[in-house]
Design an enzyme around this catalytic site. Structure first.
Site, PDB file in Angstrom:
ATOM      1  N   PRO A   2      -5.187   2.594  -4.969  1.00 29.18           N
ATOM      2  CA  PRO A   2      -6.354   1.900  -5.508  1.00 29.18           C
ATOM      3  C   PRO A   2      -6.829   0.769  -4.608  1.00 29.18           C
ATOM      4  O   PRO A   2      -6.076  -0.153  -4.299  1.00 29.18           O
ATOM      5  CB  PRO A   2      -5.857   1.352  -6.850  1.00 29.18           C
ATOM      6  CG  PRO A   2      -4.661   2.163  -7.189  1.00 29.18           C
ATOM      7  CD  PRO A   2      -4.049   2.538  -5.892  1.00 29.18           C
ATOM      8  N   GLU A   3      -8.061   0.874  -4.159  1.00 26.11           N
ATOM      9  CA  GLU A   3      -8.722  -0.203  -3.421  1.00 26.11           C
ATOM     10  C   GLU A   3      -9.901  -0.649  -4.296  1.00 26.11           C
ATOM     11  O   GLU A   3      -9.949  -0.284  -5.461  1.00 26.11           O
ATOM     12  CB  GLU A   3      -9.169   0.300  -2.038  1.00 26.11           C
ATOM     13  CG  GLU A   3      -7.995   0.851  -1.222  1.00 26.11           C
ATOM     14  CD  GLU A   3      -8.399   1.423   0.132  1.00 26.11           C
ATOM     15  OE1 GLU A   3      -9.401   0.949   0.696  1.00 26.11           O
ATOM     16  OE2 GLU A   3      -7.714   2.344   0.605  1.00 26.11           O
ATOM     17  N   LYS A  59      -8.469  -6.761  -5.482  1.00 22.72           N
ATOM     18  CA  LYS A  59      -7.897  -5.538  -6.041  1.00 22.72           C
ATOM     19  C   LYS A  59      -7.179  -5.809  -7.361  1.00 22.72           C
ATOM     20  O   LYS A  59      -6.357  -5.018  -7.797  1.00 22.72           O
ATOM     21  CB  LYS A  59      -6.936  -4.885  -5.041  1.00 22.72           C
ATOM     22  CG  LYS A  59      -7.610  -4.447  -3.744  1.00 22.72           C
ATOM     23  CD  LYS A  59      -6.615  -3.883  -2.761  1.00 22.72           C
ATOM     24  CE  LYS A  59      -7.244  -3.769  -1.376  1.00 22.72           C
ATOM     25  NZ  LYS A  59      -6.264  -3.390  -0.353  1.00 22.72           N
ATOM     26  N   ARG A 272       0.301   0.993   9.861  1.00 16.92           N
ATOM     27  CA  ARG A 272      -0.557   1.767   8.970  1.00 16.92           C
ATOM     28  C   ARG A 272      -1.122   2.980   9.679  1.00 16.92           C
ATOM     29  O   ARG A 272      -1.573   2.881  10.820  1.00 16.92           O
ATOM     30  CB  ARG A 272      -1.720   0.902   8.475  1.00 16.92           C
ATOM     31  CG  ARG A 272      -1.297  -0.315   7.672  1.00 16.92           C
ATOM     32  CD  ARG A 272      -0.893   0.083   6.267  1.00 16.92           C
ATOM     33  NE  ARG A 272      -0.520  -1.072   5.470  1.00 16.92           N
ATOM     34  CZ  ARG A 272       0.724  -1.343   5.078  1.00 16.92           C
ATOM     35  NH1 ARG A 272       1.715  -0.566   5.448  1.00 16.92           N
ATOM     36  NH2 ARG A 272       0.975  -2.377   4.330  1.00 16.92           N
TER      37      ARG A 272
END
Length: 338
Positions: A2-3, A59, A272
């Site tokens: 979730p962003e 967020k 990442r």
DNA sequence: AGCGTTACCCGCACGC
DNA sequence: TGCGTGCGGGTAACGC
């Protein structure tokens, strides 16, 4: 993962579903997921509160309660807030539960248990406090601008970029620089703006900064309209998002670029997974400010940092095993829906 | 001070 | 079958 768009979707759905409802009891099942206060104080303080509304900051999902409280929820990787009839059987991943007085329940379900809950006071300006004391410091004051708010202007973004020396990828992931972006939308925004993840922020020309600004705003606007990207673990309380079908680079390592046909590359930057098209997102080189010798040939491989230099060697292109697996699961899901 | 990096938290599902 | 490992958001700690 979730962003901003996924969290915005969750907040809107929750506002519609449980706005005005009253919490009968609240129960923390896994204490490590509660930042503050302790579980007993939480249960005592939340019982009987009416849900006045639900909003998003960065967020975080912010559930406004009467009596000046805010329930803060961060979904991290796999968190979900789901509204169910209280007769529904919980599974072992439910970390907290709010019984409503209308025979429904809000469950915080989180497979990997990275998510966080906090019950805090609402400060005079409406922002969440760090504790149950409304005079305490603001909990989220360190966050950067909200990209979908009017305060996120091109001129502000451009001057913010100019003052930084970091790489675009790590800078855009930094919540203190800009709030709400995560790994997926950073890669997508950079692709849209045709900017290399390793380009230095301060080196951007005005037109490039403007391109990045409008890419971020347009991407997030589209993603919110599509209810976000349902990738793997994320599912909103009210159905899947559709944005994953419109992602151009994320988890598309080894596949053709939708713009130029080049091969999407996947590298590791700052730990990442980073996806980009080397052909239409070239790393600017030979560009320098007048009088600056340092910026003559700053290629990624000559820079310090073993992760980057290693990541940019030839062998690292293409998808990882985990990505191939995710792509397969996605394909299965899409196929099954047809 | 700013930047980059690693460790941490956790469960899953991969490859070997 | 079972073991090691990568994945990832945010934060903290560390080095330069």
């Amino acid at each position: 993962m979730p962003e901003l768009p996924e969290v915005e979707t969750v907040a809107r759905d929750l506002a519609r579903l449980v706005g005005g409802a009253t919490i009968h009891t609240g129960r923390i099942i896994r204490a490590a997921n509660l930042s503050t206060p302790d579980t007993e104080t939480f249960a005592r303080a939340i019982a009987g509160r009416r849900i006045e509304g639900v909003r998003r900051r960065a967020k975080w999902v912010l559930v406004d309660l009467d009596g000046g409280l805010i329930l803060m929820v961060h979904l991290r990787m796999t968190g979900q807030l789901i509204v169910l009839p209280q007769s529904a059987t919980p599974d072992r991943y439910v970390r907290a539960e709010l019984q409503l007085n209308d025979r429904r329940v809000i469950r915080f379900r989180d497979v990997r248990a990275f998510g966080r809950l906090a019950l805090v006071a609402r400060r005079a300006d409406g922002s969440p406090s760090r504790s149950l004391d409304p005079r305490d410091d603001a909990a989220l004051s360190g966050h950067g601008p909200e990209p979908l708010e009017a305060t996120f202007t091109v001129s502000r973004f451009t001057s913010d970029l100019k003052r930084r020396r970091g790489r675009l990828k790590s800078l855009l992931l930094d919540q203190r620089f800009i709030a709400g972006l995560g790994n997926i939308y950073v890669d997508e925004a950079l692709w849209r703006a045709r900017l290399h993840p390793l380009a230095t922020a301060a080196s951007l020309r005005a037109a490039e900064a403007e391109r990045l600004h409008s890419a971020i705003v347009a991407l997030l606007t589209e993603a919110v309209a599509a209810r976000g990207s349902s990738i793997d673990d994320y599912t909103g309380p009210d159905g899947d998002g559709a944005m994953q079908e419109r992602l151009a680079v994320y988890q598309r390592g080894g596949q053709p670029c939708l713009r130029c046909g080049g091969v999407i590359r996947r590298v590791l930057l700052g730990g990442r997974g980073t996806h980009f098209c080397p052909r239409c997102q070239p790393l600017p080189r030979g560009r320098r400010a007048a009088g600056s010798k340092r910026d003559l040939m700053p290629t990624a491989t000559t820079r310090r940092g073993p992760r980057w230099s290693e990541a940019l060697t030839e062998g690292s292109a293409g998808a990882t095993a985990a990505e191939r697996a995710a792509a397969r699961r996605r394909a299965v899901r899409l196929g099954g829906a047809r």
